[in-house]
Enzyme design. Structure first.
Site, PDB file in Angstrom:
ATOM      1  N   SER A   3      -4.827  -4.643   1.937  1.00 22.46           N
ATOM      2  CA  SER A   3      -3.736  -5.466   2.188  1.00 22.46           C
ATOM      3  C   SER A   3      -2.015  -5.149   2.279  1.00 22.46           C
ATOM      4  CB  SER A   3      -3.827  -6.365   1.072  1.00 22.46           C
ATOM      5  OG  SER A   3      -3.585  -5.751  -0.108  1.00 22.46           O
ATOM      6  N   CYS A   6      -9.649  -2.383  -0.007  1.00 21.26           N
ATOM      7  CA  CYS A   6      -9.137  -3.330  -0.864  1.00 21.26           C
ATOM      8  C   CYS A   6     -10.353  -4.035  -1.597  1.00 21.26           C
ATOM      9  CB  CYS A   6      -8.453  -4.039   0.418  1.00 21.26           C
ATOM     10  SG  CYS A   6      -7.826  -5.851  -0.613  1.00 21.26           S
ATOM     11  N   GLU A  21       3.745  -1.597  -7.575  1.00 21.77           N
ATOM     12  CA  GLU A  21       4.348  -1.564  -6.449  1.00 21.77           C
ATOM     13  C   GLU A  21       5.791  -1.132  -6.715  1.00 21.77           C
ATOM     14  OE1 GLU A  21       3.560  -2.880  -2.382  1.00 21.77           O
ATOM     15  OE2 GLU A  21       2.257  -3.053  -3.948  1.00 21.77           O
TER      16      GLU A  21
HETATM   17  N1  DGL Z   1      -5.067  -3.823  -2.726  1.00 27.23           N
HETATM   18  C1  DGL Z   1      -5.639  -5.094  -3.326  1.00 27.23           C
HETATM   19  C2  DGL Z   1      -7.102  -4.775  -4.043  1.00 27.23           C
HETATM   20  O1  DGL Z   1      -7.530  -3.850  -4.286  1.00 27.23           O
HETATM   21  C3  DGL Z   1      -4.658  -5.562  -4.208  1.00 27.23           C
HETATM   22  C4  DGL Z   1      -3.323  -6.135  -3.805  1.00 27.23           C
HETATM   23  C5  DGL Z   1      -3.267  -7.353  -3.296  1.00 27.23           C
HETATM   24  O2  DGL Z   1      -3.502  -8.450  -4.024  1.00 27.23           O
HETATM   25  O3  DGL Z   1      -3.117  -7.453  -2.152  1.00 27.23           O
HETATM   26  O4  DGL Z   1      -7.400  -5.848  -4.406  1.00 27.23           O
END
Ligand code: DGL
Length: 298
Positions: free
Chosen positions: A25, A87, A172
């Site tokens: 994402s 993700c 972040e």
């Molecule tokens: N990188 C996303 C995950 O592993 C988390 C960040 C988001 O909510 O976009 O779920």
């Protein structure tokens, strides 16, 4: 929104020297990309972070699927030989849709299944999973791990999942080592019931969001050594290497020679200074992020 499925037959045939497509994402998936770069120095990567649509963790499963399919089709059209869904939220909701859209012949590796396989092989009995609302809401870790344990004839395993939506924004922001992280992590662990005073009521903690490995030290500080903090990115990198080997798609070793960061491409759907700064933290060095991807207008 209707997603057009591209025809697998219209793609060029896959070559072992083609890049691996990897998406998240946003930039959290760079923790997985970094582990892949360490484990497979000859491989090239095309990374796509959908920064324009993040966070996926707070979106509906339908929308995460729509975005994920569109990205996977873009990566396949760019000639990627494999797709890594870096993700958890997309792995939990979109793996089958991504596989169906790219067709057979392009292996799709998600970040959940390899971790479940690892925990099942270890026979981990009391497992806690922290992740976004999308991941935890899907129940994917608990369901898959219980199935894997049952398949191995093991009973009595306990898997609990807990949403921890404050963590990704803090990381972040670059606050993974900030003093504020400790009470936030501790608060979540106590709310989940995995920590009571000095007692640790889980044996392993899955960091079920690709942002969280950056805060592994803070988790370790709160939990001590009695709880294994599962190292998702390196487990996933090994699974990618194994999938490439299975499919005869491992890059020729000569491709590693003299290879620098320029061998990879890093794209985001929305490029800002903040993402550039965070990307450096997530990948461990400066990343040449460029705007691009399926939504990019030339
Ligand atoms: N990188 C996303 C995950 O592993 C988390 C960040 C988001 O909510 O976009 O779920």
């Amino acid at each position: 929104m209707v997603v057009k499925m591209s025809s697998p037959s219209s793609r060029p045939s896959l070559a072992s020297d083609a890049p691996i497509g990897i998406f998240d994402s946003g930039i959290g998936g760079l923790t997985v990309a970094h582990a892949m770069a360490q484990a497979m120095p000859a491989e090239r990567m095309l990374y796509f972070g959908d920064t324009a649509h993040m966070p996926y963790g707070d979106r509906s499963p339908e929308l995460v699927r729509t975005y994920s399919v569109r990205i996977a089709e873009f990566l396949a059209a760019e000639g990627c030989k494999a797709i890594v869904i870096a993700c958890n939220s997309a792995s939990a909701t979109a793996k089958e849709a991504v596989e169906a859209s790219v067709g057979p012949g392009i292996p799709v590796i998600d970040v959940v299944a390899p971790v479940v396989k690892y925990l099942s092989a270890k026979g981990a009995e009391r497992v806690g999973v922290m992740g976004t609302r999308a991941t935890v809401g899907s129940g994917i870790y608990g369901r898959s791990l219980r199935e894997a344990h049952a398949g191995a004839g093991r009973t009595g395993c306990r898997v609990e999942e807990w949403p921890t939506p404050l963590l990704a924004p803090l990381i972040e922001e670059g606050w993974q080592s900030h003093a504020i992280m400790l009470p936030v992590i501790e608060g979540y662990l106590q709310s989940a019931g995995w920590v009571k005073g000095q007692d640790r009521l889980i044996d392993a903690l899955v960091l079920g969001c690709t942002h969280y490995p950056l805060a592994a030290d803070a988790f370790r500080e709160v939990l001590g050594d009695a709880v294994e903090i599962v190292d998702g990115p390196s487990i996933v990198a090994s699974a990618v290497a194994a999938a490439l080997l299975d499919e005869g798609l491992t890059a020729p070793p000569s491709q590693a020679e003299g290879k620098g960061l320029a061998a990879h491409r890093f794209m985001v759907s929305d490029l800002t200074e903040t993402f550039v700064r965070s990307a450096q933290r997530f990948f461990g060095k400066e990343v040449p992020l460029v705007p691009g991807g399926p939504w990019f207008q030339h």
